[in-house]
Design an enzyme around this catalytic site. Structure first.
Site, mmCIF file in Angstrom:
data_model
loop_
_atom_site.group_PDB
_atom_site.id
_atom_site.type_symbol
_atom_site.label_atom_id
_atom_site.label_comp_id
_atom_site.label_asym_id
_atom_site.label_seq_id
_atom_site.Cartn_x
_atom_site.Cartn_y
_atom_site.Cartn_z
ATOM 1 N N ASP A 10 0.688 -1.070 0.216
ATOM 2 C CA ASP A 10 0.132 -0.246 0.097
ATOM 3 C C ASP A 10 1.501 1.108 0.326
ATOM 4 O OD1 ASP A 10 -2.347 -1.742 -0.302
ATOM 5 O OD2 ASP A 10 -2.106 -1.507 2.183
ATOM 6 N N ARG A 11 0.741 2.806 -0.184
ATOM 7 C CA ARG A 11 1.237 3.689 -0.282
ATOM 8 C C ARG A 11 1.581 3.516 0.955
ATOM 9 N NH1 ARG A 11 -0.299 8.994 0.444
ATOM 10 N NH2 ARG A 11 -2.630 8.341 0.008
#
Length: 895
Positions: free
Chosen positions: A142-143
């Site tokens: 995930d970012r």
């Protein structure tokens, strides 16, 4: 331990380009942009569409334009790429020979380009930092998540690593900081997870979700902040898996803006569990669940503020601008189409700067600590390799002490022990991944390499021209070997004649003295590889200049007039030259015509089937002409034949009623050496080849379309069956196939070699098999066909003995490769000892079985070359069908 700063990028213009997706068909372009791309408000997209920043097929359209199939959509934006933390991308390991690079991704940057991120992505930053032309990722973080990423620098390494991830053989460990005091011991969470919103990526624990499992163990507890550091081992790989399971257990990640939002404290889980899977969502994004909608509304409002996009200011500014320009306000369903809520507090429009280029409001940047969460991928391993990072600063026990020198060593734990084979401690059933091995297995001879038990019939006709046998295109090497195997061995000692053929020509020329024996075998139905038999009247290599001119004129005619132009167009100059060439070949073959006709009459009288009706047939194969159709070719050649058979006793008749068939065949690659690089048209045009004029033999000639289809299927089955590899002294067996002719052909081929087939498909009972995969019906989804392929391969895997080989016929070679990879992944996942592997379908002659001296060696060479070009497969039937060879081979190295 100091918090990171920010990395910024000046704004720049960028064009998003895409073809219309299926789900967009029939929807207004404004509604698609507003609901699919939430960077800006509906009011901005109304202004951008009117000003030509959003175009369709290079043209301006109105906001109510309905998207159609194949529309090319461009959205030109002045991209303000969000700032990210300036934490560096650390390289833990790099080996260019292996094609492997391992990096540590900072939180706040996405892995791939997405949304407003392009340069601020892991892929672009690593390529720039490590000076790499390409970077391939096999998994994604995930970012907001930081940690290890195992990447590849070559496609081959990426494919191998991707297979390991798909098989679930890469073990992963994370650390996170959660709220509260987490329980002691290992906590096993098996709650299923469901995605409820595609735009925000929100997932929840839901009974209709996907199977999911995460193991947690507490490393430390900080009473001052009432938070715990956890060691996490995700067994599955679902989106937001650790974040969702930690929240479900009542210990959400401390700074998670999505799953530690205050709105979750007001959620009724019983109502939340009634949400529907996302494929039931209505257009606009509503889930139909009041709790989900309330959560989404709160999260989206927070996300708008934290990311600094100020949707309310965008809505107000462009709303007023559109009113001034007289643009109509259009209704768009869903929360993204509604007016943006005003932010809390007294902030006014004039307190915010606006971009002079795109008029987007410019708000203060987010704080660095708001751009990442306390979740870090700390260890990835298989039995072949292990990569481990140190603890992030927030995971140390002294994380609140700025001047401390913390211990960032990851403590040992049974949860992340590096081992091979089964995991007896945790009972996971997979543990470390075992190494894949490439086992060299002894090649087996093909059925066609063994002598035929039955004797060849005695020829009744010896004076005749050379014989042309029509065989399946692409299987000429198998056909010519089967022809020679069925002839008396004494002929080889008395003649130096050689068969002539070419791959994908569909013809095998049998010269004297073999032709009489071949014709007798064909008439006695003991030459199953032959579709039909002809006497050669004449042959001539097609002029290259005419072939090139025909193709160029065809391309030009299609470009100017489109398909169907040939119906009313006159013949071109190159077509006139082709007809002149045909006339010259016919005129020069008068003596050969007389000899062939005499042979036909002699055999017809011997069979008491003499008749005086004739017809003309043309086989133009893969050659393309500007306007000349097969019907016009037949009409032209009928005139030549009528002038030759100038006798009142000869009459023309349809093909189904004719006794004498004169055939013109354009055989590609016959008599010439042409590359196989591009299949049937290696020159990107008409292939080189030979023009044949033939007289069909009168006996066993298929007349009706149904009879011809049956003969084609039988010949195809016989050629494929002769290629099945079998072991010496064992009973080869047939496996049921979609095509019944394949089973019959294999049974007949086995019996002709003195071997008995069997229908026993119990585990490890088959020494060889020949099966055909189903073709895709129009109404069947591609995913369902893939399931059929996997099921068929599983049946084959359970039926073959170790080291046995099988031939698989398919019209979907890519799907077959995917299914074989899936089968191997299943075997690796469950530690099966063997699996099916694709093996190149080449002819490797053993010392006691040298190539027959009478066969065309160039055809064998071409067949092996095509296997190399097609990565182990062979194509036939105008390159519409493929045959692959698989072997049941050991999967793991023995320890």
């Amino acid at each position: 331990m100091a918090a990171p700063g920010l990395r910024r990028l000046p704004p720049y213009w960028y064009e998003y380009k895409t073809r219309a997706k299926t789900r967009w068909y029939g929807r207004q372009i404004l509604e698609v942009f507003t609901t699919e791309f939430r960077d800006r408000t509906k009011e901005y997209y109304i202004w951008a569409i009117h000003h030509g920043l959003c175009t369709v097929n290079g043209e301006r359209v109105s906001p109510t334009y309905c998207i159609q199939n194949s529309d090319f959509i461009v959205n030109k934006v002045h991209r303000h790429e969000p700032s990210v933390t300036n934490a560096p991308v650390r390289i833990l390991y790099r080996n260019d020979d292996e094609g492997r690079i391992v990096v540590v991704k900072p939180g706040s940057i996405p892995v791939h380009a997405t949304g407003r991120y392009h340069h601020h992505t892991l892929v672009e930053m690593v390529k720039e930092q490590a000076h790499l032309p390409h970077l391939f990722t096999s998994n994604r973080l995930d970012r907001l998540t930081s940690g290890i990423m195992v990447c590849s620098t070559t496609k081959e390494a990426a494919c191998e690593l991707g297979n390991d991830f798909n098989a679930g053989l890469v073990n992963k460990a994370y650390v996170c900081r959660v709220v509260g005091r987490f329980p002691d011991g290992i906590v096993d969470c098996r709650e299923p997870i469901l995605s409820v919103d595609r735009q925000s990526g929100l997932n929840i624990v839901h009974p209709k979700g996907k199977e999911c499992r995460t193991l947690f163990q507490r490393l430390s507890y900080d009473a001052a902040t009432d938070s715990s550091v956890l060691l996490c081992r995700p067994i599955t790989g679902r989106t937001h898996q650790i974040r969702v399971h930690a929240q479900w257990l009542g210990h959400a990640i401390s700074n998670d803006p999505l799953y530690n939002h205050p709105v979750w404290n007001t959620v009724d889980r019983d109502v939340l569990a009634t949400a529907q899977p996302r494929h039931y969502e209505r257009v606009g994004g509503e889930s139909g669940n009041v709790e989900v909608e309330r959560v989404l509304a709160a999260l989206k409002g927070t996300r708008d503020d934290t990311e600094g996009w100020a949707r309310w200011r965008d809505y107000v500014h462009f709303g007023e601008l559109n009113k001034q320009l007289g643009y109509e306000d259009i209704y768009v369903p869903g929360p993204n189409g509604e007016p943006a809520p005003a932010p809390p507090g007294p902030l006014a429009m004039n307190e915010t700067e606006t971009c002079d280029v795109c008029h987007i409001p410019l708000l203060p940047e987010s704080k660095p600590e708001e751009l990442y969460i306390y979740l870090h991928a700390i260890k990835y391993w298989t039995d072949a390799w292990v990569f481990q990072d140190e603890l992030p600063w927030w995971a140390s026990e002294q994380w609140q002490q700025l001047d401390a020198q913390p211990d960032l060593t990851l403590p040992d734990s049974a949860l992340i022990a590096h081992h091979a084979g089964e995991d007896d401690v945790l009972g996971l059933g997979k543990g470390g991944a075992q190494r894949r091995v490439q086992t060299e297995l002894t090649m087996r001879k093909r059925i066609g390499d063994y002598a035929v038990v039955t004797s060849s019939p005695t020829p009744t006709l010896t004076e005749m021209p050379p014989l042309l046998l029509e065989v399946p295109r692409g299987l000429e090497d198998a056909a010519q070997r089967e022809i020679l195997r069925r002839l008396p061995s004494t002929l080889a000692a008395t003649s130096n004649a050689t068969l002539e053929s070419a791959l994908h020509s569909g013809m095998v020329c049998v010269p004297a003295p073999y032709h009489a024996w071949a014709l007798a075998s064909y008439d006695a139905a003991s030459l199953p590889v032959a579709i039909a038999a002809y006497w050669r009247v004449s042959q001539a290599v097609l002029p290259r200049s005419i072939l090139d001119a025909l193709f160029i004129e065809r391309v030009q005619a299609l470009g100017m007039h489109g398909p169907g132009h040939e119906l009313a167009s006159p013949l071109t100059q190159s077509e006139q030259e082709l007809l002149s060439f045909v006339d010259a070949v016919w005129s020069a073959s008068e003596a050969e015509r007389t000899q062939a006709l005499a042979a036909w009459q002699a055999q017809a009288q011997a069979e008491s089937t003499i008749g005086r009706r004739w017809c003309v047939s043309v086989d133009r194969s893969s050659y393309v002409f500007p306007t000349l159709s097969s019907h016009l070719l037949e009409s032209h050649m009928q005139e030549l034949v009528a002038a030759w058979l100038d006798d009142a006793t000869w009459t023309w008749a349809p093909r189904t009623e004719a006794d004498l068939v004169i055939k013109w065949t354009l055989a590609p690659r016959f008599g010439v050496r042409e590359s196989l690089q591009s299949g049937p048209r290696a020159r990107q045009g008409n292939p080189s080849g030979t023009l044949f004029v033939q007289l069909q033999t009168p006996h066993r000639a298929p007349r009706t379309a149904e009879a011809l289809r049956l003969r084609l299927a039988q010949s195809r089955a016989a050629c494929l069956a002769s290629m099945v590899p079998i072991a010496q002294g064992t009973h080869a067996s047939a496996l049921a196939s979609v095509d019944a002719q394949l089973g019959l052909g294999l049974d007949a081929m086995l019996r002709s070699r003195g071997r008995e087939p069997t229908t026993d498909t119990s585990p490890t009972s088959l020494d060889a098999a020949l099966i055909e995969m189903p073709e895709k019906p129009r109404e069947m989804p591609h995913a369902h066909l893939f399931d059929h392929y996997v099921a068929a391969l599983q049946q084959l895997d359970s039926a073959l003995s170790v080291g046995a080989r099988a031939l698989i016929v398919t019209s979907e070679p890519r799907l077959l490769r995917r299914a074989l990879r899936e089968l191997e992944n299943q075997a690796r996942r469950h530690h099966k000892p063997e699996t099916l592997r694709l093996e190149p379908l080449v002819r490797e002659q053993e010392a006691d079985d040298a190539m027959l001296p009478m066969e065309d060696a160039s055809t064998i060479t071409d067949a092996n070359e095509e296997v190399t070009l097609r990565e182990g497969l062979r194509s036939f039937s105008y390159h519409h069908s493929y045959v692959a060879q698989v072997v049941l081979a050991p999967l793991f190295a023995r320890t």
